[in-house]
Design a protein around this motif. Structure first.
Motif, PDB file in Angstrom:
ATOM      1  N   PRO A  28       0.820  -1.243   0.022  1.00 14.14           N
ATOM      2  CA  PRO A  28       0.075   0.229  -0.066  1.00 14.14           C
ATOM      3  C   PRO A  28       0.804   1.378  -0.078  1.00 14.14           C
ATOM      4  CG  PRO A  28      -0.166  -1.289   2.387  1.00 14.14           C
ATOM      5  CD  PRO A  28       0.558  -1.882   1.168  1.00 14.14           C
ATOM      6  N   GLY A  29       0.338   2.343  -0.705  1.00 12.43           N
ATOM      7  CA  GLY A  29       1.012   3.597  -0.728  1.00 12.43           C
ATOM      8  C   GLY A  29       0.691   4.424   0.501  1.00 12.43           C
ATOM      9  N   LEU A  30       1.193   5.579   0.613  1.00 16.02           N
ATOM     10  CA  LEU A  30       0.967   6.491   1.820  1.00 16.02           C
ATOM     11  C   LEU A  30      -0.409   6.458   2.251  1.00 16.02           C
ATOM     12  CD1 LEU A  30       2.051   8.354   4.236  1.00 16.02           C
ATOM     13  CD2 LEU A  30       2.247   9.935   2.444  1.00 16.02           C
ATOM     14  N   ASP A  60      -3.032   4.792   1.475  1.00 21.23           N
ATOM     15  CA  ASP A  60      -3.593   3.484   1.643  1.00 21.23           C
ATOM     16  C   ASP A  60      -3.246   3.027   3.092  1.00 21.23           C
ATOM     17  OD1 ASP A  60      -4.928   3.182  -0.629  1.00 21.23           O
ATOM     18  OD2 ASP A  60      -3.168   2.472  -1.635  1.00 21.23           O
ATOM     19  N   ARG A  61      -1.849   3.234   3.256  1.00 19.50           N
ATOM     20  CA  ARG A  61      -1.495   2.904   4.693  1.00 19.50           C
ATOM     21  C   ARG A  61      -2.299   3.594   5.961  1.00 19.50           C
ATOM     22  NH1 ARG A  61       3.465   3.347   2.091  1.00 19.50           N
ATOM     23  NH2 ARG A  61       4.273   5.216   3.425  1.00 19.50           N
ATOM     24  N   GLU A  62      -2.265   5.070   5.570  1.00 21.93           N
ATOM     25  CA  GLU A  62      -2.901   6.004   6.468  1.00 21.93           C
ATOM     26  C   GLU A  62      -4.304   5.411   6.572  1.00 21.93           C
ATOM     27  OE1 GLU A  62      -3.582  10.650   7.365  1.00 21.93           O
ATOM     28  OE2 GLU A  62      -2.526  10.091   5.722  1.00 21.93           O
ATOM     29  N   GLU A  63      -5.069   5.002   5.616  1.00 18.85           N
ATOM     30  CA  GLU A  63      -6.454   4.587   5.763  1.00 18.85           C
ATOM     31  C   GLU A  63      -6.467   3.303   6.407  1.00 18.85           C
ATOM     32  OE1 GLU A  63     -10.462   4.737   5.422  1.00 18.85           O
ATOM     33  OE2 GLU A  63      -9.118   6.423   5.137  1.00 18.85           O
ATOM     34  N   ILE A  64      -5.656   2.398   6.286  1.00 15.62           N
ATOM     35  CA  ILE A  64      -5.753   0.932   7.058  1.00 15.62           C
ATOM     36  C   ILE A  64      -5.348   1.236   8.400  1.00 15.62           C
ATOM     37  CG2 ILE A  64      -4.258  -1.073   7.261  1.00 15.62           C
ATOM     38  CD1 ILE A  64      -3.870  -0.758   4.205  1.00 15.62           C
ATOM     39  N   LEU A  65      -4.462   2.018   8.786  1.00 14.76           N
ATOM     40  CA  LEU A  65      -4.196   2.554  10.356  1.00 14.76           C
ATOM     41  C   LEU A  65      -5.659   2.834  10.755  1.00 14.76           C
ATOM     42  CD1 LEU A  65      -0.659   3.978   9.705  1.00 14.76           C
ATOM     43  CD2 LEU A  65      -1.204   2.015  11.080  1.00 14.76           C
ATOM     44  N   ARG A  66      -6.075   3.868   9.933  1.00 17.81           N
ATOM     45  CA  ARG A  66      -7.358   4.372  10.649  1.00 17.81           C
ATOM     46  C   ARG A  66      -8.721   3.246  10.868  1.00 17.81           C
ATOM     47  NH1 ARG A  66      -6.954   9.162  10.663  1.00 17.81           N
ATOM     48  NH2 ARG A  66      -6.158   9.787   8.619  1.00 17.81           N
ATOM     49  N   ILE A  67      -8.573   2.453   9.621  1.00 21.11           N
ATOM     50  CA  ILE A  67      -9.432   1.466  10.031  1.00 21.11           C
ATOM     51  C   ILE A  67      -9.314   0.493  11.186  1.00 21.11           C
ATOM     52  CG2 ILE A  67     -10.451  -0.838   8.922  1.00 21.11           C
ATOM     53  CD1 ILE A  67     -10.147   0.936   6.063  1.00 21.11           C
ATOM     54  N   HIS A  68      -8.171   0.040  11.089  1.00 14.05           N
ATOM     55  CA  HIS A  68      -7.554  -0.694  12.402  1.00 14.05           C
ATOM     56  C   HIS A  68      -7.658  -0.099  13.618  1.00 14.05           C
ATOM     57  CE1 HIS A  68      -7.257  -4.283  10.189  1.00 14.05           C
ATOM     58  NE2 HIS A  68      -6.748  -3.784   9.237  1.00 14.05           N
ATOM     59  N   GLY A  69      -7.285   1.375  13.668  1.00 13.88           N
ATOM     60  CA  GLY A  69      -7.367   2.046  14.642  1.00 13.88           C
ATOM     61  C   GLY A  69      -8.807   2.439  15.343  1.00 13.88           C
ATOM     62  N   GLU A 109      -2.858  11.879  22.688  1.00 17.81           N
ATOM     63  CA  GLU A 109      -2.934  13.071  21.841  1.00 17.81           C
ATOM     64  C   GLU A 109      -1.781  13.450  21.122  1.00 17.81           C
ATOM     65  OE1 GLU A 109      -3.868  16.539  24.226  1.00 17.81           O
ATOM     66  OE2 GLU A 109      -4.954  15.564  25.753  1.00 17.81           O
ATOM     67  N   SER A 110      -0.848  12.852  21.370  1.00 15.02           N
ATOM     68  CA  SER A 110       0.403  13.159  20.348  1.00 15.02           C
ATOM     69  C   SER A 110       0.423  12.126  19.089  1.00 15.02           C
ATOM     70  CB  SER A 110       1.797  12.878  21.022  1.00 15.02           C
ATOM     71  OG  SER A 110       1.953  11.730  21.570  1.00 15.02           O
ATOM     72  N   ALA A 111      -0.582  11.066  19.300  1.00 15.50           N
ATOM     73  CA  ALA A 111      -0.564  10.138  18.200  1.00 15.50           C
ATOM     74  C   ALA A 111      -0.851  10.712  16.636  1.00 15.50           C
ATOM     75  CB  ALA A 111      -1.622   9.073  18.534  1.00 15.50           C
ATOM     76  N   ASP A 112      -0.176  10.478  15.805  1.00 15.72           N
ATOM     77  CA  ASP A 112      -0.413  10.959  14.353  1.00 15.72           C
ATOM     78  C   ASP A 112      -0.379   9.851  13.117  1.00 15.72           C
ATOM     79  OD1 ASP A 112      -0.022  12.155  12.030  1.00 15.72           O
ATOM     80  OD2 ASP A 112       1.184  13.686  12.682  1.00 15.72           O
ATOM     81  N   LEU A 113      -1.527   9.522  12.859  1.00 16.87           N
ATOM     82  CA  LEU A 113      -1.452   8.139  11.835  1.00 16.87           C
ATOM     83  C   LEU A 113      -1.069   8.803  10.597  1.00 16.87           C
ATOM     84  CD1 LEU A 113      -5.244   6.938  12.679  1.00 16.87           C
ATOM     85  CD2 LEU A 113      -2.927   5.967  13.702  1.00 16.87           C
ATOM     86  N   HIS A 114      -0.761  10.082  10.181  1.00 14.94           N
ATOM     87  CA  HIS A 114      -0.250  10.171   8.912  1.00 14.94           C
ATOM     88  C   HIS A 114       1.345  10.116   9.161  1.00 14.94           C
ATOM     89  CE1 HIS A 114       0.596  12.320   5.461  1.00 14.94           C
ATOM     90  NE2 HIS A 114       1.684  12.916   5.818  1.00 14.94           N
ATOM     91  N   LYS A 115       1.763  10.537  10.327  1.00 15.94           N
ATOM     92  CA  LYS A 115       3.401  10.271  10.381  1.00 15.94           C
ATOM     93  C   LYS A 115       3.563   9.015  10.556  1.00 15.94           C
ATOM     94  CE  LYS A 115       7.335  11.654  13.610  1.00 15.94           C
ATOM     95  NZ  LYS A 115       7.980  10.523  13.122  1.00 15.94           N
ATOM     96  N   LEU A 116       2.815   8.073  11.188  1.00 12.77           N
ATOM     97  CA  LEU A 116       3.018   6.544  11.292  1.00 12.77           C
ATOM     98  C   LEU A 116       2.987   5.983   9.980  1.00 12.77           C
ATOM     99  CD1 LEU A 116       3.506   4.184  13.199  1.00 12.77           C
ATOM    100  CD2 LEU A 116       0.937   3.849  13.472  1.00 12.77           C
ATOM    101  N   ALA A 117       2.107   6.594   9.156  1.00 17.06           N
ATOM    102  CA  ALA A 117       2.000   5.887   7.907  1.00 17.06           C
ATOM    103  C   ALA A 117       3.189   6.489   6.861  1.00 17.06           C
ATOM    104  CB  ALA A 117       0.712   6.363   7.074  1.00 17.06           C
ATOM    105  N   ALA A 152       6.559   2.838   5.355  1.00 19.64           N
ATOM    106  CA  ALA A 152       6.735   2.498   4.201  1.00 19.64           C
ATOM    107  C   ALA A 152       7.017   0.953   3.985  1.00 19.64           C
ATOM    108  CB  ALA A 152       7.712   3.473   3.515  1.00 19.64           C
ATOM    109  N   GLY A 153       6.641   0.115   3.006  1.00 19.00           N
ATOM    110  CA  GLY A 153       6.973  -1.292   2.916  1.00 19.00           C
ATOM    111  C   GLY A 153       6.180  -2.073   3.786  1.00 19.00           C
TER     112      GLY A 153
END
Length: 106
Positions: free
Chosen positions: A54-56, A58-67, A74-82, A86-87
């Protein structure tokens, strides 16, 4: 046991009755180089479809779905985690969220 399973599968693949409706078998692996060559003979599992990582977005959306329904600091940033994952496959990302949840709940 592995050899028995493979031999049984090959026997079934070779024994399909042509008068019956076709059978579709789908399988997945992350390491195709270890597949037995007998499985890849024509007429067996000779169609291969590679699914890219998955690209960036898609990874962010996958993290959002499973999260979803999980508590984040408060400091959690799914975009930064995505960006930092990579890979990773979708399964890797789901596992990451699950492991983080386990650590938080300990």
């Amino acid at each position: 046991e592995r050899e028995q399973t493979l031999n049984q599968l090959l026997t079934e693949l070779d024994g399909f009755d042509k008068n019956k409706p076709p059978v579709i078998i789908m399988a997945a692996t992350n390491i195709p180089e270890v597949l037995d060559k007998a499985l890849l003979r024509p007429g067996r599992f000779d169609q291969q479809i590679e699914i890219p990582y998955p690209g960036l977005k898609d990874r962010e959306e996958i993290l959002r779905i499973h999260g979803k329904n999980k508590k984040f600091g408060e400091s959690a940033d799914l975009h930064k985690l995505a960006v930092d994952t990579a890979g990773f496959t979708g399964a890797d990302l789901a596992n990451l969220i699950n492991l983080a949840t386990l650590k938080i709940n300990q």
